[in-house]
Write an enzyme that holds these catalytic residues in place. Sequence first.
Site, PDB file in Angstrom:
ATOM      1  N   SER A   1      -9.203   1.129   3.333  1.00 39.93           N
ATOM      2  CA  SER A   1      -8.452   1.980   2.416  1.00 39.93           C
ATOM      3  C   SER A   1      -7.380   1.236   1.621  1.00 39.93           C
ATOM      4  O   SER A   1      -6.806   1.772   0.678  1.00 39.93           O
ATOM      5  CB  SER A   1      -7.796   3.118   3.207  1.00 39.93           C
ATOM      6  OG  SER A   1      -6.891   2.624   4.182  1.00 39.93           O
TER       7      SER A   1
ATOM      8  N   LYS B   1       0.835  -1.203   0.000  1.00 37.57           N
ATOM      9  CA  LYS B   1       0.000   0.000   0.000  1.00 37.57           C
ATOM     10  C   LYS B   1       0.871   1.255   0.000  1.00 37.57           C
ATOM     11  O   LYS B   1       1.926   1.295   0.648  1.00 37.57           O
ATOM     12  CB  LYS B   1      -0.875  -0.044   1.258  1.00 37.57           C
ATOM     13  CG  LYS B   1      -1.852   1.083   1.466  1.00 37.57           C
ATOM     14  CD  LYS B   1      -2.625   0.815   2.757  1.00 37.57           C
ATOM     15  CE  LYS B   1      -3.688   1.843   3.047  1.00 37.57           C
ATOM     16  NZ  LYS B   1      -4.467   1.480   4.256  1.00 37.57           N
TER      17      LYS B   1
ATOM     18  N   SER C   1      -9.344  -1.279   7.361  1.00 33.63           N
ATOM     19  CA  SER C   1      -8.796  -1.059   6.024  1.00 33.63           C
ATOM     20  C   SER C   1      -8.138  -2.268   5.376  1.00 33.63           C
ATOM     21  O   SER C   1      -7.781  -2.225   4.197  1.00 33.63           O
ATOM     22  CB  SER C   1      -7.792   0.095   6.052  1.00 33.63           C
ATOM     23  OG  SER C   1      -8.449   1.308   6.315  1.00 33.63           O
TER      24      SER C   1
END
Length: 455
Positions: A114, A37, A138
Amino acid sequence: MDMARDSDYGAFMEKFLLQPSPSLHQLPLHGLTFAFKDIFDVDGYVTGFGNPDWARTHPAATSTAPAILAVLRGGATCVGKTVTAELAYSINGENKHYGTPTNPCVSDRVPGGSSSGSAVAVGAKLVDFALGTDTGGSVRVPASYCGILGFRPSHDAISTAGVIPLVQSFDTVEISTAFVGEGSDYLTPTSHTGWFARDPVILNRVGRVLLQLPDVDLVRPSRIIIAEDCFQLSDIPKDRVTQPLVKSVEKLFGSHLVSRAILEDYVKDKVPSLKQFVNKGNADQESHIPSLEALSSAMRLIIGYEFKNNHGEWINTVKPDLGPGISERVWEALMTTDENLDICHSVKSEARAALIDLLGDFGVLAIPTVLGPPSKLQTDPTISENFCDRTFSLLLIASASGFCQVSIPLGFYDNLPVSISLLATHGSDGFLLNLVETLYDTLKEEVGIVEKMGS
């Protein structure tokens, strides 16, 4: 550009190779590929945090996050960094600047966030595993929406140095040696490092590298508690989600391990500081669990306040361009004050103690990961707000307690992905990873049975 995006499902911000460390020994992650990420530092690259204004106002990192170094030393090869929702502050995973990664299960639905790009990269079989972060869901939400495994480790289990800070009360505390924006790495409290995989064996192997755990045999669970009221809230029929787990546990360990509980009653009784957060207007327990929604309200006050402390000055100075939904949540967080913060932390401590008592050693709590399927892309944020609020009442159980949690895919219902979550007490990560690996094949068989019955 569009062809390239189609080929990688829009999962990647940037592709590059980081080769594993050379070794004379067979490494546990040898031959596996991964992505991470865009919240983790890599030496020489700008960490973008899902927003071009952040990338524009921050220099390149000068070292690499320990979590990434750990899996490289474990023998894995990195192939790039993935898209994240802006400022890691959304569980839908949409990003107006870099595009929303395409959900490989259902292309017209959100991928979850996310850690959206990491989940999509794994679900689309572009990598063997991927790193994300999880403070309020997330990793767990995109794992559920993309039909893959997602693991959120225990609080403080993995160093998150070199990861952009989010909410320190739910995350690992490191010593800060420099200020953001001076070309140094982030050595401040940050989001939990979590990870995704399609294969439970790989999920376990990655976990043992990140958590520095030895290989040990499975410890039998002492009990599996089904949170009945939580499953009653779900848009998916309760038996469709719980039956595969119950049947699998009965086959592998015996029916005596399975019990059922009403979390509303337990939490209400054991967490007295929640009283002032209970919304009397949500007493209808067919669509709400008041005590869990009160717990969520208290935890979200902590999240908003600490997000403001970490990023409020930058947001007020730069005034970044933020997408719909994200903008409203971010500015709401910046309005948070420290009023009732002490009570929120009391709630957190009481909730953790209560859940430790509930599970004991090697107990497992089963809850829905989310309360329904992923929403359609570009849904009006105000329409999905109530659904998100209800989902947070489940997601923040692990955040409040510091417990580890895994989201496990359970096939499809009405052509949309289904999942279940298992939680274990703080520090039981290795036990939970082993349990998932042991259960997984039997779970798949039982899912196949219920899917045939429903067709």
